[in-house]
Design an enzyme around this catalytic site. Sequence first.
Site, PDB file in Angstrom:
ATOM      1  N   HIS A 161       4.996  14.490  77.819  1.00  0.00           N
ATOM      2  CA  HIS A 161       6.393  14.923  77.951  1.00  0.00           C
ATOM      3  C   HIS A 161       6.625  15.498  79.357  1.00  0.00           C
ATOM      4  O   HIS A 161       7.706  15.323  79.930  1.00  0.00           O
ATOM      5  CB  HIS A 161       6.717  15.991  76.907  1.00  0.00           C
ATOM      6  CG  HIS A 161       6.931  15.445  75.528  1.00  0.00           C
ATOM      7  ND1 HIS A 161       8.043  14.733  75.170  1.00  0.00           N
ATOM      8  CD2 HIS A 161       6.175  15.521  74.403  1.00  0.00           C
ATOM      9  CE1 HIS A 161       7.974  14.396  73.890  1.00  0.00           C
ATOM     10  NE2 HIS A 161       6.843  14.851  73.398  1.00  0.00           N
ATOM     11  N   ASP A 168      10.325  12.008  71.585  1.00  0.00           N
ATOM     12  CA  ASP A 168      10.276  12.302  70.148  1.00  0.00           C
ATOM     13  C   ASP A 168      11.604  11.845  69.577  1.00  0.00           C
ATOM     14  O   ASP A 168      12.660  12.269  70.065  1.00  0.00           O
ATOM     15  CB  ASP A 168      10.127  13.810  69.897  1.00  0.00           C
ATOM     16  CG  ASP A 168       8.834  14.380  70.434  1.00  0.00           C
ATOM     17  OD1 ASP A 168       7.895  13.619  70.711  1.00  0.00           O
ATOM     18  OD2 ASP A 168       8.770  15.615  70.568  1.00  0.00           O
ATOM     19  N   GLU A 226       1.536  11.891  65.013  1.00  0.00           N
ATOM     20  CA  GLU A 226       2.971  12.187  64.857  1.00  0.00           C
ATOM     21  C   GLU A 226       3.774  10.888  64.849  1.00  0.00           C
ATOM     22  O   GLU A 226       3.794  10.177  65.845  1.00  0.00           O
ATOM     23  CB  GLU A 226       3.481  13.031  66.041  1.00  0.00           C
ATOM     24  CG  GLU A 226       2.807  14.373  66.191  1.00  0.00           C
ATOM     25  CD  GLU A 226       3.268  15.123  67.449  1.00  0.00           C
ATOM     26  OE1 GLU A 226       3.745  14.481  68.408  1.00  0.00           O
ATOM     27  OE2 GLU A 226       3.147  16.347  67.455  1.00  0.00           O
TER      28      GLU A 226
HETATM   29 ZN   LIG Z   1       6.271  14.589  71.415  1.00  0.00          ZN
END
Ligand SMILES: [Zn+2]
Length: 253
Positions: A161, A168, A226
């Site tokens: 990031h 995300d 994730e």
């Molecule tokens: Zn992330």
Amino acid sequence: MTLRFPVFVLTAGLFLGGVVQGNVALAQESNVAKVFRVTPVRPVAELMKEALAAEPPVQKEGLRVPDLVDLASLSPDFRFDVRYATTRNFLGTPVYSSSHAFLERPAAEALVRVLGALRAQGYGLLIYDAYRPWYVTKLFWDATPADKHHYVANPQPGSMHNRGCAVDLTLYDLRTGEPVSMPSGYDEMTERAWSDYPGGTPAERAAREVLKKAMMAEGFLLIPEEWWHFDYKDWALYPVQNVRFEEIGKSSG
Ligand SMILES: [Zn+2]
């Protein structure tokens, strides 16, 4: 957050507006609105001051000159729920000074192509987070209890990031504008967040597959921990940055 070596932990926090009891599935309730919390080890305001004053890791020579683009400027079909600019995040307090989602230009343009492919299937993209200044990664690390450090990115060497090459996101339904329920909530620190978690409803798993497939077709790489996090393939060409949202595009660098 960026999870590393996740362990199934539910004692770390609670879901607000949801139900979490041990590792029992969350009934049939949508996961969209759930917010996972940890208790910061020290006051966030204090940690923020230190993080802003800290020096990011030195970057190697020869990396590309950053060119962060605001996703909102590229398509009206991007929607945004930048939770780090609100209290609805794992620290329960805003850590961004404003709600923005920037990516390095090639990643942003790839994401526009993902949007185009999803439109035909009736979906848009809801962005939770994109470029994250390095000081916020440091804050997350310093605020998170040491035994949960495997859930957050180490500020040395910094995260994807920080390079403007991670996003995300989730799907929303173009007809209703509503986010699509996935097998876990965003930023949930449990095994339900894993990108191949076999639980959740069949519809939730199918939606996760639609997202995965569309992202991977345009050069985004998934991570096992994730379902909502994707790295752009060229991340290694970009430096970790510490520029604040408000300063992006104001200087030559
Ligand atoms: Zn992330």
